[in-house]
Design a protein around this motif. Structure first.
Motif, short mmCIF file in Angstrom:
data_model
loop_
_atom_site.label_atom_id
_atom_site.label_comp_id
_atom_site.label_asym_id
_atom_site.label_seq_id
_atom_site.Cartn_x
_atom_site.Cartn_y
_atom_site.Cartn_z
N LYS A 157 0.87 -1.17 0.00
CA LYS A 157 0.00 0.00 0.00
C LYS A 157 0.91 1.22 0.00
CE LYS A 157 -3.68 2.21 2.50
NZ LYS A 157 -4.11 2.59 3.80
N THR A 158 0.74 2.07 -1.00
CA THR A 158 1.58 3.26 -1.06
C THR A 158 0.91 4.38 -0.27
OG1 THR A 158 2.30 2.56 -3.23
CG2 THR A 158 2.80 4.82 -2.63
N VAL A 159 1.60 4.88 0.76
CA VAL A 159 0.99 5.92 1.58
C VAL A 159 1.58 7.30 1.28
CG1 VAL A 159 0.26 4.44 3.48
CG2 VAL A 159 2.56 5.36 3.50
N ILE A 160 2.79 7.33 0.74
CA ILE A 160 3.41 8.60 0.34
C ILE A 160 3.81 8.47 -1.13
CG2 ILE A 160 5.40 10.14 0.72
CD1 ILE A 160 3.51 10.26 3.09
N HIS A 161 3.40 9.47 -1.93
CA HIS A 161 3.66 9.40 -3.38
C HIS A 161 4.53 10.56 -3.81
CE1 HIS A 161 0.06 6.76 -4.06
NE2 HIS A 161 -0.34 7.41 -2.99
N GLY B 268 -0.83 11.26 5.81
CA GLY B 268 0.59 10.89 5.74
C GLY B 268 1.51 11.87 6.46
N LYS B 269 0.94 12.73 7.30
CA LYS B 269 1.77 13.75 7.99
C LYS B 269 2.80 13.10 8.92
CE LYS B 269 -1.67 15.98 10.03
NZ LYS B 269 -2.96 15.39 9.64
N THR B 270 2.32 12.19 9.77
CA THR B 270 3.23 11.56 10.73
C THR B 270 4.26 10.68 10.01
OG1 THR B 270 1.57 11.67 12.45
CG2 THR B 270 3.31 10.07 12.78
N THR B 271 3.82 9.97 8.98
CA THR B 271 4.76 9.14 8.21
C THR B 271 5.86 10.00 7.61
OG1 THR B 271 2.97 7.62 7.70
CG2 THR B 271 4.92 7.45 6.32
N THR B 272 5.48 11.19 7.11
CA THR B 272 6.47 12.11 6.52
C THR B 272 7.51 12.50 7.57
OG1 THR B 272 4.78 12.95 5.04
CG2 THR B 272 6.71 14.35 5.38
N LEU B 273 7.05 12.86 8.77
CA LEU B 273 7.98 13.28 9.82
C LEU B 273 8.84 12.09 10.28
CD1 LEU B 273 5.86 15.75 11.98
CD2 LEU B 273 7.27 16.21 9.98
N ASP C 12 14.26 9.16 10.14
CA ASP C 12 14.80 7.82 9.88
C ASP C 12 14.18 6.76 10.80
OD1 ASP C 12 16.41 6.11 8.39
OD2 ASP C 12 17.96 6.07 9.94
N LEU C 13 12.99 7.04 11.32
CA LEU C 13 12.29 6.01 12.08
C LEU C 13 11.64 5.02 11.10
CD1 LEU C 13 10.59 8.30 14.75
CD2 LEU C 13 12.51 6.77 15.13
N ILE C 14 11.37 5.55 9.90
CA ILE C 14 10.84 4.75 8.80
C ILE C 14 11.70 5.06 7.58
CG2 ILE C 14 8.88 4.58 7.21
CD1 ILE C 14 7.02 5.17 9.49
N SER C 15 12.07 4.03 6.81
CA SER C 15 12.89 4.29 5.62
C SER C 15 11.99 4.53 4.42
CB SER C 15 13.77 3.09 5.28
OG SER C 15 14.37 2.62 6.43
N GLY D 137 -0.87 11.59 0.51
CA GLY D 137 0.57 11.31 0.52
C GLY D 137 1.43 12.18 -0.37
N THR D 138 0.88 13.27 -0.87
CA THR D 138 1.72 14.17 -1.66
C THR D 138 1.33 15.62 -1.39
OG1 THR D 138 2.72 14.43 -3.83
CG2 THR D 138 0.33 14.26 -3.79
N ILE D 139 2.28 16.55 -1.55
CA ILE D 139 1.96 17.95 -1.33
C ILE D 139 1.20 18.45 -2.56
CG2 ILE D 139 2.91 20.30 -1.11
CD1 ILE D 139 3.38 18.94 1.47
N LYS D 140 -0.06 18.74 -2.36
CA LYS D 140 -0.89 19.14 -3.50
C LYS D 140 -0.67 20.61 -3.83
CE LYS D 140 -5.49 19.35 -5.25
NZ LYS D 140 -6.73 20.02 -4.88
#
Lengths: 307, 262
Positions: free
Chosen positions: A23-27, A48-53, A58-61, A215-218
């Motif tokens: 599942k793609t959460v950030i594009h 996807g705000k928290t995933t971005t941060l 580097d908590l998530i690659s 998942g993307t900056i619109k």
């Protein structure tokens, strides 16, 4: 001076279930935060705000793309020497006292023990936790946890502050205190990247904001520079207004009246031409500040409706 | 040089805080009380076994030290990293300029410090009891306690490895399996030799080679019966333990570095 934070073509996929489906959460996420700037990532829950941060820290690659902090790849621990992070609803080691936690984090950031003790005392005083400094964290209230969270951010005197929903869940007094603290840091020239959905506070604190949608900056906006010219016209007949689509930000029809919202004042003569060409007349022209809320609803809900 | 001292300082900070965490945790105090009780029970049971009283006290004491240590290594070790991830306290920690390897090695070092403190306290109590009862204790008992410490450190390395990739329950289960199989690895190899040639035999043989041979650290019988424990036994087990721990912790670091902390 180079950008403090840079995201270039970043994507993130998670394997979401037992069948290991992706599942793609950030594009293809791309944005930058300039030195001394306060930048807000705005988005609905799950955008996807928290995933971005977390990718920045580097908590998530990331699955694809490049993230840099002050020119260094974000997966280099040294890049975090100049960075302080406050997660949403911060949790800390419950068995420690507030003072022990701040000193521990200072040492992990490379501050020597003597200086760590001095800074810890000073920060706890400043954030109203002087008497709580010797108490175990498990006895802290939510507001105290948030203030302790800021103390651990500031103890290493970071040049970049990364804050996940720093104002959520606080009472009005707490929000005001934290907002003031952010403004102080801004005045000191710190670069701040924060995520939020409390738009009123973002408007007061931030210089720029990016709308994160799916998942993307619109779209990115300069906060405070989003003035609109509202032109009200009548007698233009029915049908669509496709010839004005590229001129106006929004076109709203209310019976006989048509309202054009213009981002640039220079576009006014073009609207005049459209109105005249359709045999109508301009009734009023007003300047209105476009709020972040307007932009948020416009950008975020438009896409959500489409989904 | 500076970067090495920085790494060492950060790793040591994590280790000492892990020790503080485990000591403040009730499990540590309970394990000490339980150990003291077991050692006292050995004194009570001793007179019931005619002629074997001294051996029973020493056997029971050494087994208590090892058993309580294993429980600590397995149940505290498997929850240390998992708990920080679950409670999200790890986010603010790893947002500092600390590598995941430094963090994990610090956690492991803290666990080893906990075990050493535990074994130090229990061992001292045990030796005092033996001294009080027999008037002296043999150096073999010290050697047995020393090798038990290495065994516990190795078991703790496995518990940290499993805590990176699974829940505390599964981690504890897997670590206990390694512990039991580790004491049976010679028997497993013997069993493998009796199997017909083929993939099954190769698999069993390889698993016996891959599993640690924890019997290298077991000199309790020799110590209790007063047999000399040579320096080659002690040195060999020390080198074996150190190499094995390095391999297991290296694997744990590699896996932890690839883990997404969602």
């Amino acid at each position: 001076m180079a950008n403090r934070i840079e995201f270039k073509g970043v994507s993130k996929e998670f394997r979401s279930d037992m069948l290991r489906r992706r599942k793609t959460v950030i594009h293809d996420l791309a944005f930058e935060v300039r030195p001394g700037e306060t930048y807000a990532i705005l988005g609905a829950n799950g955008a996807g705000k928290t995933t971005t941060l977390k990718m920045l820290l580097d908590l998530i690659s990331p699955s694809k793309g490049e993230i840099r902090i002050d020119g260094r790849p974000s997966n280099d621990p040294l890049s975090r020497r100049i960075l302080g992070f406050l997660p949403e609803q911060p949790y800390f080691l419950q068995h420690l006292t507030g003072g022990e936690l701040i000193r521990y984090y200072a040492v992990l950031s490379g501050v020597d023990r003597g200086e760590a003790a001095r800074r810890s005392k000073k920060l706890l005083n400043r954030l109203g936790l002087k008497s709580a400094g010797d108490r175990r964290i498990r006895t802290y209230s939510k507001g105290m946890m948030q203030r302790l969270g800021f103390a651990q951010v500031l103890v290493a005197e970071p040049e970049i502050l990364v804050l996940d929903e720093p104002l959520s869940g606080l009472d009005p007094i707490g929000r005001r205190e934290i907002r003031q603290l952010l403004l102080d840091q801004k005045e000191r020239g710190r670069t701040i990247l924060l995520s939020s959905h409390i738009l009123e506070d973002v408007e007061r604190v931030c210089d720029r904001a990016g709308f994160l949608v799916n998942g993307t900056i619109k779209r990115e906006v300069d906060v405070g520079a989003a003035d609109l010219l509202e032109v009200l016209a009548e007698g233009m007949g029915g049908g669509d207004m496709s010839e004005a689509d590229h001129i106006a930000d929004t076109i709203v029809r209310q019976g006989e009246l048509v309202q054009f919202a213009l981002r640039n004042e220079e576009d006014f003569p073009k609207v005049q031409q459209v109105v005249q060409a359709r045999g109508g007349r301009i009734v009023s022209v007003n300047r209105r500040r476009k709020t972040l809320e307007d932009l948020f609803v416009e950008n975020v809900s438009a896409v959500e409706d489409r989904d | 040089m500076k970067s090495w001292s920085g790494r060492a300082s950060r790793t040591w900070a994590v280790a000492t805080h892990t020790l503080r965490e485990t000591v403040r945790d009730r499990v540590f105090a309970v394990s000490l009380i339980f150990a003291a009780l077991l050692l006292t029970v050995s004194l009570v049971l001793g007179p019931l076994v005619a002629g074997q009283q001294d051996k029973l006290i020493q056997d029971f004491g050494l087994a208590s030290i090892s058993g309580i240590g294993i429980m600590l290594a397995v149940f505290v070790g498997t929850s240390l990293v998992y708990r920080e991830v679950e409670r999200r306290t790890i986010y603010t920690l790893l947002a500092r300029p600390i590598g995941r390897g430094e963090y994990l090695i610090g956690k492991y070092a803290g666990m080893v410090l906990t075990l050493l403190l535990n074994i130090g306290l229990m061992g001292s109590l045990f030796l005092l009891l033996v001294h009080f009862h027999l008037g002296a204790f043999s150096p073999g008992l010290l050697a047995a306690i020393y090798l038990t410490a290495w065994e516990l450190a190795l078991v703790a390395a496995f518990s940290i490895l499993f805590s990176v990739v699974s829940s505390p329950f599964l981690g504890a289960f897997f670590t206990l399996i390694v512990f039991v199989m580790g004491h049976l690895s010679r028997d497993i190899l013997y069993f493998a030799k009796m199997l017909p040639e083929g993939a099954g035999r190769t698999l069993v043989e390889w698993s016996s080679y891959l599993l640690p041979n924890l019997e290298y650290f077991n000199v309790k019988g020799m110590a209790v019966y007063g047999k000399p424990i040579s320096s080659s036994i002690l040195g060999g087990a020390t080198v074996y333990g150190a190499l094995y721990i390095t391999a297991v912790i290296s694997l744990a670091v590699i896996l932890f570095q690839r883990k997404d902390l969602k």
